[in-house]
Write an enzyme that holds these catalytic residues in place. Structure first.
Site, short mmCIF file in Angstrom:
data_model
loop_
_atom_site.label_atom_id
_atom_site.label_comp_id
_atom_site.label_asym_id
_atom_site.label_seq_id
_atom_site.Cartn_x
_atom_site.Cartn_y
_atom_site.Cartn_z
N SER A 144 0.87 -1.19 0.00
CA SER A 144 0.00 0.00 0.00
C SER A 144 0.90 1.23 0.00
O SER A 144 2.05 1.16 0.46
CB SER A 144 -0.87 0.00 1.26
OG SER A 144 -1.54 1.24 1.41
N TYR A 157 -1.84 -1.23 10.47
CA TYR A 157 -1.95 -1.42 9.01
C TYR A 157 -0.67 -0.93 8.32
O TYR A 157 -0.11 -1.64 7.47
CB TYR A 157 -3.16 -0.64 8.47
CG TYR A 157 -3.43 -0.87 7.00
CD1 TYR A 157 -4.12 -1.99 6.55
CD2 TYR A 157 -2.98 0.05 6.04
CE1 TYR A 157 -4.37 -2.20 5.19
CE2 TYR A 157 -3.21 -0.16 4.68
CZ TYR A 157 -3.90 -1.28 4.26
OH TYR A 157 -4.14 -1.49 2.92
N1 LIG Z 1 -8.76 -0.41 -1.45
C1 LIG Z 1 -7.71 0.36 -1.18
O1 LIG Z 1 -7.80 1.59 -1.17
C2 LIG Z 1 -6.36 -0.27 -0.92
C3 LIG Z 1 -5.25 0.57 -0.90
C4 LIG Z 1 -3.99 0.01 -0.67
C5 LIG Z 1 -3.86 -1.36 -0.48
N2 LIG Z 1 -4.98 -2.13 -0.50
C6 LIG Z 1 -4.79 -3.55 -0.29
O2 LIG Z 1 -5.30 -4.24 -1.41
C7 LIG Z 1 -5.72 -5.55 -1.01
C8 LIG Z 1 -7.13 -5.80 -1.50
O3 LIG Z 1 -7.95 -4.82 -0.89
P1 LIG Z 1 -9.44 -4.49 -1.38
O4 LIG Z 1 -9.60 -3.02 -1.27
O5 LIG Z 1 -9.74 -5.20 -2.63
O6 LIG Z 1 -10.21 -5.13 -0.15
P2 LIG Z 1 -11.61 -5.90 -0.05
O7 LIG Z 1 -11.95 -5.89 1.38
O8 LIG Z 1 -12.57 -5.34 -1.03
O9 LIG Z 1 -11.18 -7.37 -0.52
C9 LIG Z 1 -10.28 -8.12 0.25
C10 LIG Z 1 -10.52 -9.59 0.01
O10 LIG Z 1 -9.59 -10.32 0.84
C11 LIG Z 1 -10.31 -11.38 1.47
N3 LIG Z 1 -9.64 -11.73 2.72
C12 LIG Z 1 -9.52 -10.97 3.82
N4 LIG Z 1 -8.88 -11.65 4.78
C13 LIG Z 1 -8.59 -12.87 4.26
C14 LIG Z 1 -7.94 -14.03 4.77
N5 LIG Z 1 -7.48 -14.09 6.03
N6 LIG Z 1 -7.80 -15.10 3.96
C15 LIG Z 1 -8.29 -15.07 2.69
N7 LIG Z 1 -8.93 -14.01 2.18
C16 LIG Z 1 -9.07 -12.93 2.95
C17 LIG Z 1 -11.70 -10.82 1.68
O11 LIG Z 1 -12.67 -11.85 1.90
C18 LIG Z 1 -11.92 -10.04 0.39
O12 LIG Z 1 -12.44 -10.86 -0.62
C19 LIG Z 1 -5.55 -5.60 0.50
O13 LIG Z 1 -4.33 -6.22 0.82
C20 LIG Z 1 -5.53 -4.14 0.88
O14 LIG Z 1 -4.86 -3.92 2.10
C21 LIG Z 1 -6.22 -1.63 -0.73
#
Ligand SMILES: NC(=O)c1ccc[n+]([C@@H]2O[C@H](COP(=O)([O-])OP(=O)(O)OC[C@H]3O[C@@H](n4cnc5c(N)ncnc54)[C@H](O)[C@@H]3O)[C@@H](O)[C@H]2O)c1
Length: 255
Positions: A144, A157
């Site tokens: 991130s 985080y």
């Molecule tokens: N959305 C943002 O702004 C953003 C920014 C920077 C980084 N990220 C990172 O991107 C990645 C995806 O985020 P997103 O926004 O799509 O989130 P989201 O919550 O929409 O999707 C995350 C997915 O991960 C799954 N998950 C969570 N914990 C789990 C576990 N223990 N085992 C298996 N699956 C698990 C959830 O069920 C979900 O399907 C994450 O690592 C998040 O930290 C997101």
């Protein structure tokens, strides 16, 4: 010209929604066969149905990435179904607890770090084990922008995502000479269910426009914009890219 991931077998974690779902679609369109993992099996099955409509081969594995035996099972299932593992997008993650650091409990710390950091460690360990058997591969871990810079009330985080950067580089240095490239993507704020649930909380009214303004490009990112970067990093077009911190953030980290 062949599709970018033609014939490659790729694991995607967090595939039930958000960035992981978009990545599954993009990788299917790019010619990959996919092992889709999530602990939300229904969501992963919905993703898989769409992937199948795109004509890609696909298997769904229910796996909690914070549990080593389930990650080992995921990698074993991918190899059993497709015969090899060429790539992985280690993307499953959860958001911060929005708690000041001096009030953060050990349980809150563990909840985030067990998934975001330890989960990536387990994925790397078992994916690399499989890739070494067939001469190499490529791995992308989702960090991130908050792995590089911080916001208040997100210490656990930020620590987890900074840890992903260190872990990615450690693996890149250790296995580059054995044909395995490892890179980290640093998304800015992306419009996914994770962000929708955050900005819908009453205490965060007004956060959405503030977040948009924080990105020099003037908006939040879309899941497919991260997915396309992951496709490229996993493809042979990125053959000299290893150990990188790959920002896909509309300029968030350039300010
Ligand atoms: N959305 C943002 O702004 C953003 C920014 C920077 C980084 N990220 C990172 O991107 C990645 C995806 O985020 P997103 O926004 O799509 O989130 P989201 O919550 O929409 O999707 C995350 C997915 O991960 C799954 N998950 C969570 N914990 C789990 C576990 N223990 N085992 C298996 N699956 C698990 C959830 O069920 C979900 O399907 C994450 O690592 C998040 O930290 C997101």
């Amino acid at each position: 010209m062949k599709p970018m991931l033609d014939g490659k077998v790729i694991v995607v974690t967090g595939a039930a929604r958000g960035i992981g779902r978009a990545a599954a679609y993009a990788m299917a369109q790019a010619g990959a066969s996919l092992a889709l993992a999530d602990f939300d099996e229904d969501g992963a099955n919905t993703t898989a149905a769409q992937v199948a409509r795109l004509g890609a081969r696909c298997v769904v594995v229910r796996a909690d990435v914070s549990r080593e035996e389930e990650v080992a099972g995921l990698v074993n299932a991918a190899v059993a179904r497709f015969g090899r593992l060429d790539g992985a997008f280690n993307n499953a993650g959860i958001e911060q607890r929005n708690t000041p650091l001096h009030l953060l409990s050990e349980a809150q710390w563990n909840a985030v770090n067990d998934v975001n950091l330890k989960g990536v460690f387990f994925c790397l360990k078992h994916e690399i084990r499989a890739m070494l058997e067939t001469g190499g591969g490529a791995i992308v871990n989702t960090s991130s922008a908050l792995g590089r810079v911080a916001i208040p009330n997100a210490a656990e985080y930020c620590a987890s995502k900074g840890g992903v950067l260190g872990l990615s580089k450690a693996a890149a240095v250790e296995y580059g000479s054995q044909g395995i490239r490892v890179n980290a993507i640093l998304p800015g704020v992306i419009r996914t269910p994770m962000i929708d649930s955050l900005v819908s909380q009453p205490q965060f009214a007004g956060l959405l426009p503030a977040l948009e303004a924080r990105h020099p490009i003037g908006r939040l990112g879309e899941p497919d914009e991260i997915a396309q970067a992951a496709v490229w990093l996993l493809s042979d077009l990125a053959s000299f890219v290893n150990g990188s911190e790959f920002s896909v953030d509309g300029g968030y980290l350039a300010v």
